[in-house]
Design an enzyme around this catalytic site. Structure first.
Site, mmCIF file in Angstrom:
data_model
loop_
_atom_site.group_PDB
_atom_site.id
_atom_site.type_symbol
_atom_site.label_atom_id
_atom_site.label_comp_id
_atom_site.label_asym_id
_atom_site.label_seq_id
_atom_site.Cartn_x
_atom_site.Cartn_y
_atom_site.Cartn_z
ATOM 1 N N HIS A 261 -80.028 -61.623 -68.128
ATOM 2 C CA HIS A 261 -81.104 -61.940 -67.678
ATOM 3 C C HIS A 261 -80.293 -60.714 -66.004
ATOM 4 O O HIS A 261 -79.280 -61.158 -65.539
ATOM 5 C CB HIS A 261 -81.860 -62.623 -66.768
ATOM 6 C CG HIS A 261 -83.614 -62.134 -65.809
ATOM 7 N ND1 HIS A 261 -83.393 -62.008 -64.756
ATOM 8 C CD2 HIS A 261 -84.402 -62.613 -66.993
ATOM 9 C CE1 HIS A 261 -84.840 -61.127 -64.768
ATOM 10 N NE2 HIS A 261 -85.608 -62.345 -66.180
ATOM 11 N N ASP A 317 -87.740 -65.864 -72.749
ATOM 12 C CA ASP A 317 -87.388 -65.451 -74.162
ATOM 13 C C ASP A 317 -87.190 -66.424 -75.031
ATOM 14 O O ASP A 317 -88.150 -66.692 -75.944
ATOM 15 C CB ASP A 317 -87.534 -64.165 -74.627
ATOM 16 C CG ASP A 317 -88.378 -62.634 -74.027
ATOM 17 O OD1 ASP A 317 -89.594 -63.283 -74.103
ATOM 18 O OD2 ASP A 317 -87.979 -62.321 -73.484
HETATM 19 N N1 ACO Z 1 -75.363 -61.614 -75.278
HETATM 20 C C1 ACO Z 1 -74.063 -61.564 -75.302
HETATM 21 N N2 ACO Z 1 -73.587 -60.534 -73.846
HETATM 22 C C2 ACO Z 1 -74.434 -60.993 -72.815
HETATM 23 C C3 ACO Z 1 -75.824 -60.613 -73.237
HETATM 24 C C4 ACO Z 1 -76.318 -61.328 -74.585
HETATM 25 N N3 ACO Z 1 -77.482 -61.671 -74.359
HETATM 26 N N4 ACO Z 1 -76.284 -59.962 -72.205
HETATM 27 C C5 ACO Z 1 -75.846 -59.790 -70.766
HETATM 28 N N5 ACO Z 1 -74.784 -59.717 -71.545
HETATM 29 C C6 ACO Z 1 -72.497 -59.438 -70.734
HETATM 30 C C7 ACO Z 1 -73.015 -57.982 -71.223
HETATM 31 O O1 ACO Z 1 -72.086 -57.882 -72.708
HETATM 32 C C8 ACO Z 1 -71.742 -57.062 -70.435
HETATM 33 O O2 ACO Z 1 -70.663 -57.592 -70.394
HETATM 34 P P1 ACO Z 1 -69.749 -56.719 -69.798
HETATM 35 O O3 ACO Z 1 -70.059 -56.909 -68.150
HETATM 36 O O4 ACO Z 1 -68.130 -57.811 -70.316
HETATM 37 O O5 ACO Z 1 -70.019 -55.489 -70.600
HETATM 38 C C9 ACO Z 1 -72.650 -58.905 -69.048
HETATM 39 O O6 ACO Z 1 -73.055 -59.469 -69.813
HETATM 40 C C10 ACO Z 1 -73.877 -57.816 -68.151
HETATM 41 O O7 ACO Z 1 -74.870 -57.413 -68.934
HETATM 42 P P2 ACO Z 1 -75.931 -56.072 -68.914
HETATM 43 O O8 ACO Z 1 -76.600 -55.445 -69.055
HETATM 44 O O9 ACO Z 1 -74.846 -54.914 -67.139
HETATM 45 O O10 ACO Z 1 -76.634 -57.024 -67.561
HETATM 46 P P3 ACO Z 1 -78.243 -56.563 -67.378
HETATM 47 O O11 ACO Z 1 -78.837 -56.695 -66.813
HETATM 48 O O12 ACO Z 1 -78.385 -54.786 -68.194
HETATM 49 O O13 ACO Z 1 -78.948 -57.180 -68.845
HETATM 50 C C11 ACO Z 1 -80.188 -58.444 -70.718
HETATM 51 C C12 ACO Z 1 -80.190 -57.820 -68.521
HETATM 52 C C13 ACO Z 1 -81.168 -56.844 -70.709
HETATM 53 C C14 ACO Z 1 -81.711 -58.978 -70.513
HETATM 54 C C15 ACO Z 1 -79.715 -58.481 -71.426
HETATM 55 O O14 ACO Z 1 -79.135 -59.419 -70.553
HETATM 56 C C16 ACO Z 1 -79.910 -58.484 -72.980
HETATM 57 O O15 ACO Z 1 -79.472 -57.136 -73.214
HETATM 58 N N6 ACO Z 1 -80.304 -59.271 -72.832
HETATM 59 C C17 ACO Z 1 -80.831 -59.920 -74.570
HETATM 60 C C18 ACO Z 1 -82.081 -59.376 -74.222
HETATM 61 C C19 ACO Z 1 -83.228 -60.018 -73.888
HETATM 62 O O16 ACO Z 1 -82.980 -61.411 -73.760
HETATM 63 N N7 ACO Z 1 -84.099 -59.613 -73.202
HETATM 64 C C20 ACO Z 1 -84.837 -60.366 -72.110
HETATM 65 C C21 ACO Z 1 -85.196 -60.439 -70.736
HETATM 66 S S1 ACO Z 1 -85.668 -61.034 -70.329
HETATM 67 C C22 ACO Z 1 -87.418 -60.412 -70.380
HETATM 68 O O17 ACO Z 1 -87.460 -59.313 -70.106
HETATM 69 C C23 ACO Z 1 -88.775 -60.767 -70.602
#
Ligand code: ACO
Length: 380
Positions: A261, A317
């Site tokens: 998140h 989710d």
């Molecule tokens: N699985 C594995 N690794 C993850 C995940 C995940 N779900 N989420 C984040 N990470 C890792 C990234 O790979 C990144 O690693 P790095 O720094 O080594 O590159 C680090 O954690 C930070 O991730 P970001 O994408 O930069 O974080 P951001 O704040 O942009 O992303 C997001 C948040 C888009 C929700 C992300 O966690 C994600 O894609 N999750 C999966 C999709 C999801 O469940 N979305 C629903 C969110 S809740 C909602 O909107 C209702």
């Protein structure tokens, strides 16, 4: 001089709000002063929607008046039903929701006004109609007749009724109500920001909500609940969860859906409540497969993220997927159900935006070439 770039607007405060507060370090979500953990157990979706649109929870009279204001709006205009009938049966239901909202705008002769009275009228109408849109499309795509809404039922109850034509049990209505309360509002998330950005041009409510629906559909936002269930279906059993997760984490850029998140660094409080609901439904139904697989996925992710020093926890989710599965909803309906709840928060934010508007117009730092000379096309 290098300029600071806030990619994804991460950490940027675009405005102030009175509607909700997220403490990502404590794992708290507050709707107008009230902790979501208390509201989810004690307040109905209608009470929470009133709260989000006003300063405080309603009195009994205020709630009765609010519910009476919603009821005439449950029914869809025939033009919208006709548009839903025209849609390909295999289209994503979020296309149906988004298009139906746009069509509602086209059929509302007073769509344009952004004064608070008109915004409130449209807010009541959309909140009442979202369940009707989702349920009507679900029946039509299965070759069934649409069912007329029952205005004596709550938003949650009417939604369940319009799907099957049978009066829902109190238990099912309560679970639905909890899910709607938990998904109603969440600050400046992607779809709410989109709604406010579109409204900031002083265009109409329908245009803003149509855009918000498009944003919610994405798998990084509201579309993640369906992606979680698709993953669980693909995995098939508890024993295969570990391999699945390790495979994704071993793939560059791999994301395990339902985890992570932008704001929370600890467990999302909504996920904690939905985990309890999922557990309860699994015990009651005797079908614990989806809950057990979710627990295993949480365990493996926790172990791997701890090793990497990352705070990636289940989000709203993640457990909503198994809850919706056990309530019997088809997977591609999970995100539309999210929209049924989030219209409440979107509208609360549109009131704030229209009441004190400033056009949203951020900048981009240009990194392309400069000083090129134009060449006629026959010389390029
Ligand atoms: N699985 C594995 N690794 C993850 C995940 C995940 N779900 N989420 C984040 N990470 C890792 C990234 O790979 C990144 O690693 P790095 O720094 O080594 O590159 C680090 O954690 C930070 O991730 P970001 O994408 O930069 O974080 P951001 O704040 O942009 O992303 C997001 C948040 C888009 C929700 C992300 O966690 C994600 O894609 N999750 C999966 C999709 C999801 O469940 N979305 C629903 C969110 S809740 C909602 O909107 C209702």
């Amino acid at each position: 001089m290098s300029e600071t770039i806030y990619q994804g607007l991460a950490g940027v405060n675009v405005d102030t709000t009175q509607i909700s507060h997220i403490d990502g370090l404590k794992g708290e979500l507050i709707y107008r002063g009230y902790d979501i953990r208390e509201l989810a157990n004690k307040a109905s979706f209608e009470e929470v929607t009133y709260l989000l649109w006003n300063d405080d929870l309603p009195t009994q009279d205020q709630l009765a008046e609010f519910k009476n204001g919603l009821k005439p709006h449950y029914i869809l205009p025939q033009e919208v039903i006709e548009v839903l009938k025209l849609m390909p049966k295999d289209t994503h239901p979020m296309h149906a929701v988004r298009t139906a909202v746009s069509m509602l705008g086209a059929t509302d002769s007073a769509a344009e006004g952004v004064d608070l009275d008109n915004v409130h009228r449209i807010g009541l109408s959309l909140t009442a109609k979202f369940p009707s849109i989702v349920a009507t499309f679900e029946r039509l795509r299965n070759g069934q007749e649409a069912i007329s809404p029952d205005p004596d039922l709550s938003i949650a109850g009417n939604f369940l009724y319009m799907l099957t034509g049978e009066k829902p049990t109190e238990a099912a209505t309560n679970v639905m109500d909890v899910a709607l309360v938990l998904h109603a509002e969440h600050g400046s998330n992607a779809s709410t920001f989109v709604a406010r950005a579109v409204a900031s041009t002083l265009t109409d409510v329908y245009s803003s909500i149509t855009a918000a629906c498009g944003s919610l559909k994405g798998p990084l936002h509201g579309g993640a609940n369906a992606a979680v269930m698709q993953a669980l279906e693909k995995i098939g059993s508890v024993s295969k969860v570990e391999d699945y997760v390790m495979n994704i984490l071993g793939t560059p850029g791999g994301r395990v859906m339902g985890f992570g998140h932008r704001v929370y660094r600890v467990l999302d409080p909504r996920a904690i409540i939905l985990k309890e609901v999922s557990h309860h439904l699994a015990e009651e139904s005797g079908d614990s497969k989806w809950f057990e697989m979710s627990l295993e996925m949480e365990r493996v992710m926790d172990r791997e993220m701890t090793k990497k020093g990352k705070e990636i926890k289940p989000n709203v989710d993640f457990f909503s997927a198994s809850v919706y599965r056990m309530l019997g909803f088809p997977t591609d309906m999970y995100t539309p159900i999210f929209a049924v709840a989030r219209i409440s928060g979107w509208m609360a934010h549109l009131y704030e935006q229209y009441a004190d508007n400033k056009l949203m117009r951020p900048r981009m730092v240009y990194e392309g070439p400069l000083g090129k000379s134009f060449k006629a096309i026959n010389n390029r």
